[in-house]
Structures are given as structure tokens and as C-alpha cells.
Design a protein around this motif. Structure first.
Motif, short mmCIF file in Angstrom:
data_model
loop_
_atom_site.label_atom_id
_atom_site.label_comp_id
_atom_site.label_asym_id
_atom_site.label_seq_id
_atom_site.Cartn_x
_atom_site.Cartn_y
_atom_site.Cartn_z
N GLN A 33 0.86 -1.18 0.00
CA GLN A 33 0.00 0.00 0.00
C GLN A 33 0.90 1.23 0.00
OE1 GLN A 33 -3.46 0.82 -0.18
NE2 GLN A 33 -2.42 2.79 -0.41
N GLU A 34 1.02 1.89 -1.14
CA GLU A 34 1.91 3.04 -1.23
C GLU A 34 1.34 4.23 -0.46
OE1 GLU A 34 4.28 3.28 -5.15
OE2 GLU A 34 2.32 2.48 -5.74
N THR A 35 2.22 4.92 0.26
CA THR A 35 1.79 6.01 1.14
C THR A 35 2.75 7.19 1.01
OG1 THR A 35 2.94 4.84 2.94
CG2 THR A 35 0.53 4.62 2.84
N SER A 36 2.80 7.78 -0.15
CA SER A 36 3.60 8.99 -0.33
C SER A 36 3.09 10.09 0.58
CB SER A 36 3.51 9.45 -1.79
OG SER A 36 3.96 10.79 -1.92
N SER A 37 4.01 10.87 1.13
CA SER A 37 3.63 11.97 2.03
C SER A 37 2.69 12.96 1.37
CB SER A 37 4.89 12.72 2.50
OG SER A 37 5.78 11.88 3.16
N TYR A 38 2.67 13.00 0.03
CA TYR A 38 1.88 14.00 -0.69
C TYR A 38 0.63 13.41 -1.34
CZ TYR A 38 6.13 16.70 -0.03
OH TYR A 38 7.20 17.34 0.53
N ASP A 39 0.36 12.13 -1.08
CA ASP A 39 -0.81 11.47 -1.68
C ASP A 39 -1.85 11.22 -0.58
OD1 ASP A 39 -2.68 9.84 -2.88
OD2 ASP A 39 -1.28 8.26 -3.45
N PRO A 41 -5.16 10.50 -0.58
CA PRO A 41 -5.95 9.26 -0.66
C PRO A 41 -5.12 8.02 -0.32
CG PRO A 41 -6.43 10.67 -2.54
CD PRO A 41 -5.24 11.26 -1.85
N GLY A 42 -3.88 7.98 -0.80
CA GLY A 42 -3.02 6.84 -0.48
C GLY A 42 -2.71 6.77 1.00
N LEU A 43 -2.47 7.91 1.64
CA LEU A 43 -2.21 7.95 3.07
C LEU A 43 -3.43 7.48 3.86
CD1 LEU A 43 -0.34 11.37 3.26
CD2 LEU A 43 0.66 9.14 3.80
N ALA A 44 -4.61 7.92 3.45
CA ALA A 44 -5.84 7.50 4.16
C ALA A 44 -6.02 5.99 4.06
CB ALA A 44 -7.04 8.23 3.57
N ALA A 45 -5.80 5.44 2.86
CA ALA A 45 -5.92 3.99 2.69
C ALA A 45 -4.85 3.26 3.49
CB ALA A 45 -5.81 3.63 1.21
N GLY A 46 -3.64 3.84 3.52
CA GLY A 46 -2.56 3.22 4.28
C GLY A 46 -2.83 3.20 5.77
N TYR A 100 3.84 6.26 8.91
CA TYR A 100 3.47 5.37 7.81
C TYR A 100 3.66 6.04 6.45
CZ TYR A 100 -0.96 7.98 8.03
OH TYR A 100 -1.92 8.97 8.04
N ASP A 101 4.01 7.32 6.41
CA ASP A 101 4.27 7.96 5.12
C ASP A 101 5.68 7.63 4.66
OD1 ASP A 101 5.32 9.64 7.23
OD2 ASP A 101 5.54 11.26 5.77
N GLY A 163 1.36 10.39 9.57
CA GLY A 163 1.54 10.33 8.12
C GLY A 163 2.24 11.53 7.54
N ASP A 164 3.04 12.22 8.35
CA ASP A 164 3.71 13.43 7.84
C ASP A 164 5.14 13.58 8.34
OD1 ASP A 164 3.09 13.96 10.48
OD2 ASP A 164 2.26 15.95 10.10
N GLU A 165 5.73 12.50 8.83
CA GLU A 165 7.09 12.61 9.39
C GLU A 165 8.11 13.00 8.34
OE1 GLU A 165 11.12 11.48 10.65
OE2 GLU A 165 9.98 10.71 8.95
#
Length: 402
Positions: A33-39, A41-46, A100-101, A163-165
């Protein structure tokens, strides 16, 4: 019913070895599950996936709260009540922190190539964020699971997932600081430094420098213009000379943007400057010397946003007993030693250390290549690292401080 005594760290590590394939499966589930700091929707799913995985392994938490991150990923806290004597009052409270980012843009996974074995034949596993720091997240969850299954008295444990470290913990910092102040001990599940825990980290500055010049036609009236790009170039060259590597101070301009068209003398330019310092004294020196930089064209205005993101971290008096405890657990595991080290990168542990609270960082993965395409872990270390965290947890049924 009488609670079981604290099991030896070796027994917890043996149990971790028995289930290590399941821990690795959870690591890979998080990596997929990709979790780019700038995505967002991806962060929420992650984060949803991370919460689901935690509940699968540990059951429903006794308390949870999700803090909206705005333009950053949300922060989630999940608390599992302690089972030690006087749980809730004197049983101790441990905060496990992990982000998790990742630094990797969404879509990176599709082109990722798995690394070959190391020179000594050890297996490696790669993937965006596997080392920094999704392995640490899975190991932390399993550490509490194994500690609970052992029947030993346990402290209250709060997981804090942010999700922002990677972009400075811009929204999660106050949540981290508040949670750390309520806990007795904080363990940060960042990757190790080749197996060493991290007791000192540099402070970081993320400075934005803006140059405002005068636009003019580059061919008809170049003398009427004052180039923001030229002036800002002068500034970043001068800024690099403010660095003092022998004092632990580095300065790197990582982003540079400017101008509106090729045939226009640039009226605006910006630079993003990464600054690392080992002391508050160096922080003050850098501020002063950057402000003193002059550019050759007085028509260009230079503005500096002195955004110090994380304070320097050192092994404070409150953290020394925690390091000693971790080393005791490592000896019980059969390790020759548990080294500690200072590193140039910063983490959320910097915030906790600056409050004078006990914190130990680098309790997660063993591998290498953070923020690089070759990022990997050694899966044969997963059991030992999980057992280390589990062994520390079962010894923290009483507050380490106070």
C-alpha cells in the motif's frame, strides 16, 4: 489469577522466530500500500490498512483517536490498557511511535526491483518504505502481541501512527508531544543504524529563501532588470560556505525555482534549503550568518523563512536508563552488545528528547538505503528486533521515571 513473571528476552525472541514469516507477510502487506507523504488518498488507505492490521493482531483498542492532518496524513493513536499491578496508575505507560508515510511518489512500487542477496549470501527484501519505516510498524505490533501472549504483566501501550514525518511532522508534532508527556517512556520504531539504536540526531531546518528582483526584457532592456535567479544563485553559494561539517553542520539547497520565461529577466526565485545542526549554538550561528549574506545587486530583495523543524537530539539524563534497559534485554537475547550511535537524520524522537523525556529511537528495521532505490531489510533480523521491543515492554510495568 496470578500474572506470569516477565519472560526472558530469549524466549520472546524464540517465539518471534517461530512466527517471523507472518511478521514479514505483514511488513510486505504494508509496503504494497503506497503512502507517499503527498498522496492524501493513499495515506488514508494506508492508515486504514495499518489500523486493520493492528486490530487483527491485538484486538480492538481500549481507546483510539484519529487526528485530522489537513494537507498532511492523519495521525492515529491506539491505546491498549496495561495488565501489570495497579494497571492504569502504576503499571507504566509506553508510547510506540512510527510514521506510515514514505518519500516515494505513488507508482514507484510498480517499477521496483528486488535486491539480490548480500555478499555473504544473506537474503534482502526491498520496497518503497520497507526500511523507513514499515518494518518497524509491523515489528512493534507483533512485539506487543508476543508480550501479551507470554502472560507477563504489561504496561499500557499507545501506538501513535503519523503520516507526515517525512515532511517535518507539520500536523502531528503537537499530538506526539502531548502523547509523550502522558507516557512514561517513548520508543520510536525508526530503522536502526546497522543494528545500533539512535541516541543522538541532528536538528533540522527547512528554510525557504525568496529572491524578488525586477523583471525586464532580456534582449531589449536587460539593464533595467535585476535577476532574482542570479541573486539567489549567489545566495545559495554563500550559504553553502556557512556549513561547518567539523561541527556537525551541513547546508544543502535541494530545490531551486525561478523565472517566468526564457526571455525575461527573472523577477522571482525561490530555494529550499536543508540545514542540519548538532547544537543550539550552531543553530544560532547559522541564523546570524545567513541573515548577513549580501548579494551583488542591491535591487534584489532576499527574504529567509527560518523554519527550524526539529531541535537537536542528545542522550538526555532521562533516556540513559532506558538505553541501559534495552542493552540488558539484548544481552538476554544473546547479543554481544547493543551499540548506540549519533546520526545526521532527524525523527520524531527529536521532539520527545527536547522535552527532557525518556526516548529511544532506532528500534525498528535492520537494513540500509533509506530514501534510496536500493532500500532494503534483512528478513533474518526481524525476529530479534521484534523480540527486543517485546523484551523492553515486559520490563516497563513500572514507570522508568518519576
Amino acid at each position: 489469577m496470578t500474572a506470569s513473571p516477565a519472560p526472558a528476552a530469549a524466549a520472546l525472541t524464540t517465539r518471534a522466530q517461530e512466527v517471523s514469516s507472518r511478521i514479514v507477510d505483514d511488513i510486505l502487506t504494508l509496503v504494497r500500500q503506497e503512502t507517499s507523504s503527498y498522496d492524501l488518498p493513499g495515506l488514508a488507505a494506508g492508515l486504514d490498512l495499518l489500523r486493520e492490521l493492528t486490530v487483527q493482531r491485538l484486538g480492538q483498542p481500549d481507546h483510539e483517536h484519529r487526528y485530522p492532518g489537513g494537507e498532511c496524513g492523519d495521525t492515529l493513536t491506539l491505546t491498549y490498557a496495561g495488565t501489570g499491578t495497579g494497571a492504569g496508575t502504576g503499571a507504566g505507560h509506553v508510547l510506540l511511535v512510527g510514521h506510515y508515510d514514505t518519500v516515494w511518489p505513488t507508482g514507484t512500487l510498480a517499477g521496483w526491483e528486488q535486491p539480490g542477496a548480500s555478499e555473504d549470501g544473506r537474503e534482502k527484501l526491498g520496497g518503497p518504505g520497507i526500511f523507513d519505516m514499515k518494518t518497524g510498524l509491523a515489528q512493534g505490533i507483533w512485539a506487543l502481541k508476543l508480550a501479551r501472549e507470554s502472560g507477563a504483566p504489561l504496561p499500557t501501550v499507545t501506538f501513535l501512527f503519523n503520516g507526515d514525518e517525512e515532511i517535518g511532522s507539520l500536523s502531528s508534532r503537537p499530538v506526539i508531544e502531548e502523547a509523550a508527556q502522558k507516557a512514561d517512556v517513548t520508543l520510536v520504531l525508526e530503522p536502526t543504524a546497522h543494528g545500533a539504536v539512535k541516541t543522538a540526531r541532528k536538528g533540522t531546518g527547512i528554510f525557504q529563501v525568496t529572491a524578488t528582483g525586477v523583471e525586464a526584457h532580456a534582449g531589449l532592456a536587460p539593464q533595467d532588470g535585476a535577476s532574482a535567479i542570479t541573486a539567489l544563485s549567489e545566495f545559495v553559494v554563500a550559504a553553502a560556505k556557512v556549513a561547518a561539517p567539523d561541527r556537525g553542520t551541513t547546508i544543502s539547497t535541494g530545490l531551486f525555482r525561478g523565472g517566468s520565461a526564457i526571455n525575461v529577466v527573472a523577477g522571482q526565485a525561490t530555494a529550499g534549503v536543508d540545514i542540519r545542526v548538532s547544537s543550539e549554538a550552531e543553530q544560532a550561528r547559522v541564523d546570524e550568518e545567513l541573515d548577513a549574506i549580501k548579494v551583488s545587486d542591491p535591487r534584489v530583495r532576499i527574504e529567509i523563512d527560518h523554519a527550524w523543524n526539529r531541535p537537536p537530539m542528545t542522550l538526555n539524563a532521562a533516556s540513559a536508563p532506558l538505553l541501559a534497559l534495552a542493552r540488558e534485554v539484548a544481552r538476554e537475547q544473546g547479543r554481544d552488545s547493543l551499540p548506540d550511535t549519533a546520526v545526521g537524520g532527524a525523527s520524531d524522537a527529536n521532539f520527545v528528547a527536547a522535552l527532557g523525556l525518556p526516548v529511544l529511537c532506532g528500534m525498528g528495521a535492520v537494513g540500509d538505503g533509506a530514501h534510496a532505490q536500493g532500500e532494503f531489510i534483512y528478513p533474518d533480523t526481524v525476529a530479534a528486533q521484534t523480540g527486543l521491543v517485546a523484551g523492553v515492554l515486559v520490563r516497563l510495568t513500572r514507570p522508568l521515571r518519576g
